[in-house]
Design a protein around this motif. Sequence first.
Motif, short mmCIF file in Angstrom:
data_model
loop_
_atom_site.label_atom_id
_atom_site.label_comp_id
_atom_site.label_asym_id
_atom_site.label_seq_id
_atom_site.Cartn_x
_atom_site.Cartn_y
_atom_site.Cartn_z
N ALA A 17 9.84 11.45 0.13
CA ALA A 17 8.84 10.40 -0.07
C ALA A 17 7.68 10.94 -0.89
O ALA A 17 7.02 11.91 -0.46
N PRO A 18 7.41 10.36 -2.04
CA PRO A 18 6.29 10.84 -2.84
C PRO A 18 4.96 10.87 -2.09
O PRO A 18 4.13 11.75 -2.32
N ILE A 19 4.76 9.93 -1.17
CA ILE A 19 3.47 9.84 -0.48
C ILE A 19 3.12 11.13 0.24
O ILE A 19 1.95 11.52 0.32
N THR A 20 4.12 11.86 0.73
CA THR A 20 3.84 13.08 1.48
C THR A 20 3.42 14.23 0.56
O THR A 20 2.57 15.04 0.93
N VAL A 21 4.01 14.32 -0.62
CA VAL A 21 3.63 15.41 -1.52
C VAL A 21 2.30 15.12 -2.21
O VAL A 21 1.69 16.03 -2.78
N TRP A 22 1.84 13.88 -2.13
CA TRP A 22 0.52 13.56 -2.65
C TRP A 22 -0.59 14.04 -1.73
O TRP A 22 -1.76 14.02 -2.09
N GLY A 23 -0.22 14.43 -0.50
CA GLY A 23 -1.23 14.90 0.45
C GLY A 23 -1.55 13.92 1.55
O GLY A 23 -2.48 14.15 2.33
N PHE A 24 -0.79 12.82 1.65
CA PHE A 24 -1.00 11.84 2.71
C PHE A 24 0.01 12.07 3.84
O PHE A 24 1.11 12.56 3.61
N GLY A 25 -0.35 11.67 5.05
CA GLY A 25 0.57 11.77 6.17
C GLY A 25 1.63 10.69 6.10
O GLY A 25 1.52 9.72 5.32
N GLU A 26 2.67 10.85 6.91
CA GLU A 26 3.76 9.88 6.91
C GLU A 26 3.29 8.51 7.40
O GLU A 26 3.94 7.49 7.14
N ALA A 27 2.16 8.47 8.14
CA ALA A 27 1.64 7.21 8.65
C ALA A 27 0.61 6.61 7.69
O ALA A 27 -0.25 5.81 8.10
N ALA A 28 0.67 6.96 6.43
CA ALA A 28 -0.27 6.45 5.44
C ALA A 28 -0.20 4.92 5.36
O ALA A 28 0.87 4.33 5.51
N VAL A 29 -1.34 4.31 5.13
CA VAL A 29 -1.45 2.86 5.05
C VAL A 29 -1.71 2.45 3.61
O VAL A 29 -2.65 2.95 2.98
N SER A 30 -0.89 1.55 3.10
CA SER A 30 -1.06 1.04 1.74
C SER A 30 -1.65 -0.36 1.78
O SER A 30 -1.41 -1.13 2.71
N GLU A 31 -2.43 -0.69 0.77
CA GLU A 31 -3.00 -2.03 0.66
C GLU A 31 -2.88 -2.50 -0.79
O GLU A 31 -3.51 -1.90 -1.67
N PRO A 32 -2.04 -3.48 -1.09
CA PRO A 32 -1.24 -4.31 -0.18
C PRO A 32 -0.15 -3.49 0.53
O PRO A 32 0.36 -2.50 -0.04
N PRO A 33 0.23 -3.90 1.74
CA PRO A 33 1.18 -3.12 2.55
C PRO A 33 2.54 -2.95 1.90
O PRO A 33 3.17 -1.89 2.05
N GLN A 34 3.02 -3.96 1.17
CA GLN A 34 4.37 -3.89 0.60
C GLN A 34 4.51 -2.79 -0.45
O GLN A 34 5.61 -2.33 -0.75
N CYS A 35 3.39 -2.33 -0.99
CA CYS A 35 3.46 -1.30 -2.03
C CYS A 35 3.89 0.06 -1.46
O CYS A 35 4.33 0.94 -2.20
N GLY A 36 3.81 0.20 -0.15
CA GLY A 36 4.25 1.44 0.47
C GLY A 36 5.72 1.73 0.25
O GLY A 36 6.14 2.89 0.31
N ALA A 37 6.52 0.69 -0.01
CA ALA A 37 7.95 0.89 -0.25
C ALA A 37 8.20 1.72 -1.50
O ALA A 37 9.24 2.38 -1.62
N LEU A 38 7.28 1.72 -2.44
CA LEU A 38 7.44 2.51 -3.66
C LEU A 38 7.16 3.99 -3.41
O LEU A 38 7.68 4.85 -4.13
#
Length: 218
Positions: free
Chosen positions: A61-82
Amino acid sequence: MRLFAVCVLAVLCAACGRSAEQPPPPSTTQTHGPVNPARVDRSRDQMPDGYEVAVYTGPAAPITVWGFGEAAVSEPPQCGALTAPAVEPDTTRGWSASGPGGIVYTVVARAGQPVIPDPALLAECAQWTVSSENTAGTVARQFGPAIDAAQTVAMSSSATTVVEGGTETRSHAETFVAYLDGYVCFVALVTDPGSPYPVLDAGFAANLLTTTVSALRG
């Protein structure tokens, strides 16, 4: 003479008929071998000298290597799928490389379900925010490199983390994702905006994704 003229006219009309016919377009379909995640290591030789390479052991998951935890919150929420595609965790393979120009992550995993983003999602996620504990950032969707028989998405993100004492650390990431043949592959380049060294750029990461996909397909 009349007979000769009629024959000539017939020949010319026949020729006109043939010239009007369009030849069938050449086939542009290319065949590829099946994706083999074990081949992901073959693209490591694209790294410049001076980089330390290691096996990647984190989530796909790219979100984790960016420095965010696995429970990161995206706004809008659906964008987290990317940034956290649905994959089978035990199929994850990859490597990372760190050096003066940043940290590179190259990861592939089998998709747990159809994960190719539809146009509506991409339109809704041209820009969005993401946060996790003491880290917050912004993400902008970009165009990914053209790869045969694959859909690609690029994301440019910036994150700020507030550490003890109120000190802020910043990071930037250029990420390129390919959805292909039931797999998700991504290359993320994370850099420090305050680094005194020349950093690798988005073009390097995009080319690395193309090379990696080619290696995965054999």
